[in-house]
Design an enzyme around this catalytic site. Structure first.
Site, short mmCIF file in Angstrom:
data_model
loop_
_atom_site.label_atom_id
_atom_site.label_comp_id
_atom_site.label_asym_id
_atom_site.label_seq_id
_atom_site.Cartn_x
_atom_site.Cartn_y
_atom_site.Cartn_z
N GLY A 62 0.74 -1.11 -0.02
CA GLY A 62 0.16 0.09 -0.07
C GLY A 62 0.65 1.34 -0.01
O GLY A 62 0.48 2.17 -0.65
N THR A 63 1.87 1.00 0.96
CA THR A 63 2.94 2.39 0.74
C THR A 63 3.44 2.47 -0.60
O THR A 63 3.43 4.03 -1.10
CB THR A 63 4.18 1.87 1.60
OG1 THR A 63 3.51 1.90 3.02
CG2 THR A 63 5.24 3.21 1.63
N GLN A 68 -7.09 0.81 4.51
CA GLN A 68 -7.93 0.44 5.58
C GLN A 68 -9.37 -0.01 5.12
O GLN A 68 -9.98 -0.81 5.71
CB GLN A 68 -8.07 1.33 6.82
CG GLN A 68 -6.49 1.53 7.42
CD GLN A 68 -6.30 0.30 8.32
OE1 GLN A 68 -7.19 -0.41 8.27
NE2 GLN A 68 -5.04 0.20 8.61
N SER A 76 -4.18 -2.64 -0.28
CA SER A 76 -2.93 -3.35 0.36
C SER A 76 -3.63 -4.65 0.60
O SER A 76 -4.55 -4.60 1.60
CB SER A 76 -2.41 -2.68 1.25
OG SER A 76 -1.36 -3.45 1.89
N ALA A 77 -3.22 -5.78 0.02
CA ALA A 77 -3.75 -7.23 0.55
C ALA A 77 -3.65 -7.46 1.82
O ALA A 77 -4.74 -8.15 2.18
CB ALA A 77 -2.91 -8.31 -0.38
N THR A 135 9.94 -8.37 -12.11
CA THR A 135 9.09 -9.51 -12.58
C THR A 135 8.01 -9.59 -11.30
O THR A 135 8.25 -9.50 -10.36
CB THR A 135 10.07 -10.78 -12.44
OG1 THR A 135 11.18 -10.59 -13.24
CG2 THR A 135 9.41 -12.00 -12.74
N CYS A 137 2.53 1.81 13.20
CA CYS A 137 3.91 2.52 13.26
C CYS A 137 4.46 2.74 14.32
O CYS A 137 5.56 3.43 14.75
CB CYS A 137 3.83 3.82 12.48
SG CYS A 137 2.91 3.51 10.70
N1 PLP Z 1 -2.12 3.37 4.37
C1 PLP Z 1 -3.04 3.26 5.48
C2 PLP Z 1 -4.21 3.99 5.74
C3 PLP Z 1 -2.56 2.10 6.30
O1 PLP Z 1 -3.26 2.06 7.31
C4 PLP Z 1 -1.47 1.47 5.89
C5 PLP Z 1 -0.73 0.52 6.83
O2 PLP Z 1 -0.95 0.57 7.85
C6 PLP Z 1 -0.70 1.59 4.48
C7 PLP Z 1 -1.16 2.84 4.02
C8 PLP Z 1 0.46 0.88 4.20
O3 PLP Z 1 0.12 -0.03 3.49
P1 PLP Z 1 1.40 -1.28 3.50
O4 PLP Z 1 1.50 -1.96 4.98
O5 PLP Z 1 0.88 -2.17 2.56
O6 PLP Z 1 2.78 -0.63 3.06
#
Ligand code: PLP
Length: 389
Positions: free
Chosen positions: A71-72, A179, A199-200, A237, A327
Site C-alpha cells: 500500500g505504501t 484500511q 493493500s492485500a 518480475t 507504526c
Molecule cells: N495507508 C494506510 C491508511 C494504512 O493503514 C497502511 C498500513 O498500515 C498503509 C497505507 C501502508 O500499507 P502497507 O503496509 O501495505 O505498505
C-alpha cells in the site's frame, strides 16, 4: 485457548482459502509472466485473473489496476507519479492532517523539492468536511489525496462528496483506501476517484502486495524503471504467488462483504458499549457510527500517556491490541498526529488504544476481552485518578 488477535488494522491473518490459492505457485508451479512458453503463459493467466478479481472488488476494469509491492508503494506511485519526479516540483497539493505516513511523508519529500502542500484538519470526530477541502483548493492545485478510512481511529470519510467537489475543478483525486478496501463497499465510479490505493494484507491477503487503481486516461510517471511490466508503471518480475493471493482475497472479501460487515459491526458495537460501561473515563475516539466495521479507538482518563503499559499488560494475557497505530513501535514516545489533529492534547494523544476485529475473531473472544480489559485498566490506574461512577 489461543491468543486473541485484535489488531487487524495492523495486519490480518491470511485466509486459508487464499493460502490454498497461492500454494501451487509456491510449491512447484512457476513461471515468468513475460515468458512466451507454457510456464510463462500459465503465470500470465494467473496474473490476469488476479487483476480481474481486484478490479471487481472496486468496480474498476482490469486495465486500470497496477500491482505494487505494498500500500505504501501504491501511495508513493500515485503522489510521485502525478506530481512529478523532476528535481523541482511545482504547484500545490491538498491532503488531510490525519493521513498515514505513506502519504504525509511522501508529500513532505515532494515539498522539499518545491511542491506546496495544504493539510486540512478534520472535525473533533475525525471527519473531513468536503467544504474544508474545497476551501483549500487553489488555481494551481494539481492533486488532492484524502484517505477513505483512517488507520488509527477508523473514521470513514465522505469520499464521494469530496471527490465530486475536487474533480468539478478539473483536479485529480486520490484516495488511500488501504484500511477500507475489502471491509466496506468501494466502487471507483460511485466514489468518482481518479486513483485509489489498496493493500492485500489488510483484508486477509498476503503481506507485501498492493495495487493502485488508475482511472483510464490518467497518466503517471513510473516510480520504478526497468523491463516495462505493469504497463511500464512498475517494472519488476511479478510476484505471481502474491498476486494470486491478492486476487483471491479480493474475491472472498467481495462475496463476503455484506454478512461480514454486519457481523463485525455487531461485535464492534458490543465492544464499544462494553468498554464504555465497564471502564470509567473511557472515551471513544472518532465518529460514533461512520467507522470501519471492526474498528474502535479509545482514550482512557487516568491512563493517557500510558497506553503502551496497558498494551503490554494485555499482551501478557495473550491479547494483542495496538496503541495509536501500527507504526507506533517506531515512534512509541510520540503523540499520534491523528489525535492531535482531532484536538486532543499531547499527553492524551500519546495514550490511545486501538482495537480492530477481523474475519477470524469470534464473539467468545470478545467476551473474554470484555472480562479481562476492565480489571487490567483498574490494576494499572493510580487510585483516584479518574472519575468514579
Ligand atoms: N495507508 C494506510 C491508511 C494504512 O493503514 C497502511 C498500513 O498500515 C498503509 C497505507 C501502508 O500499507 P502497507 O503496509 O501495505 O505498505
Amino acid at each position: 485457548m489461543r491468543p486473541i488477535y485484535f489488531d487487524n488494522a495492523a495486519t490480518s491473518q491470511l485466509d486459508p482459502r487464499v493460502a490454498e490459492g497461492m500454494a501451487p505457485w509456491l510449491l512447484g508451479q512457476f513461471g515468468n509472466p513475460s515468458s512466451l512458453h507454457l510456464f510463462g503463459r500459465q503465470a500470465r493467466t494467473a496474473v490476469d485473473q488476479a487483476r480481474r478479481q481486484v478490479a471487481e472488488l472496486i468496480g474498476a476494469t482490469p486495465e486500470e489496476i497496477v500491482f505494487t509491492a505494498s500500500g505504501t508503494e501504491a501511495n508513493n506511485m500515485a503522489l510521485f507519479g502525478i506530481l512529478g519526479q523532476e528535481p523541482l516540483v511545482t504547484g500545490h497539493a491538498v491532503t488531510s492532517a490525519i493521513e498515514h505516513p505513506a502519504i504525509l511523508r511522501t508529500l513532505a519529500a515532494l515539498e522539499r523539492r518545491g511542491l506546496q502542500v495544504t493539510r486540512v484538519d478534520p472535525n473533533s470526530e475525525g471527519i473531513l468536511a468536503p467544504e474544508a477541502i474545497e476551501a483549500a483548493l487553489r488555481p494551481d492545485t494539481r492533486l488532492v489525496s484524502v484517505m477513505a478510512a483512517n488507520n488509527v481511529i477508523g473514521t470513514i470519510q465522505p469520499i464521494a462528496r469530496i471527490a465530486a467537489l475536487v474533480r468539478a475543478r478539473g483536479i485529480l483525486f486520490h484516495t488511500d483506501a488501504v484500511q477500507a478496501a475489502g471491509k466496506i463497499p468501494l466502487n471507483v465510479e460511485a466514489l468518482g476517484v481518479d486513483l485509489l490505493s489498496l493493500s492485500a494484507h489488510k483484508f486477509h491477503g498476503p503481506q507485501g502486495v498492493g495495487a493502485l487503481y488508475v482511472r483510464r486516461g490518467v497518466t503517471l510517471d513510473p516510480l520504478i524503471w526497468g523491463g516495462g511490466q505493469e504497463r511500464g508503471l512498475r517494472s519488476a518480475t511479478e510476484n505471481v504467488a502474491g498476486l494470486v493471493g491478492v486476487g483471491r482475497a479480493a474475491e472472498i472479501a467481495r462475496t463476503a462483504l455484506g454478512p461480514e460487515t454486519a457481523r463485525l459491526v455487531g461485535l464492534r458495537e458490543r465492544l464499544i458499549d462494553g468498554v464504555l460501561e465497564t471502564v470509567p473515563g473511557a472515551q471513544l475516539v472518532g465518529h460514533p457510527h461512520q467507522r470501519l466495521p471492526g474498528h474502535a479507538c479509545f482514550v482512557l482518563a487516568g491512563l493517557t500517556g500510558d497506553a503502551i503499559r496497558l498494551l503490554l499488560e494485555l499482551d501478557q494475557q495473550e491479547i494483542a491490541v495496538a496503541s495509536g497505530s501500527a507504526c507506533s513501535s517506531n515512534h512509541a514516545a510520540e503523540p499520534s498526529h491523528v489525535l492531535l489533529a482531532l484536538g486532543f492534547d499531547a499527553v492524551t494523544a500519546r495514550g490511545s488504544l486501538r482495537i480492530s476485529l477481523g474475519r477470524f475473531n469470534t464473539a467468545e473472544e470478545l467476551d473474554r476481552f470484555l472480562a479481562v480489559f476492565p480489571r487490567t485498566v483498574k490494576a494499572l490506574r493510580p487510585v483516584a485518578s479518574f472519575p468514579r461512577r
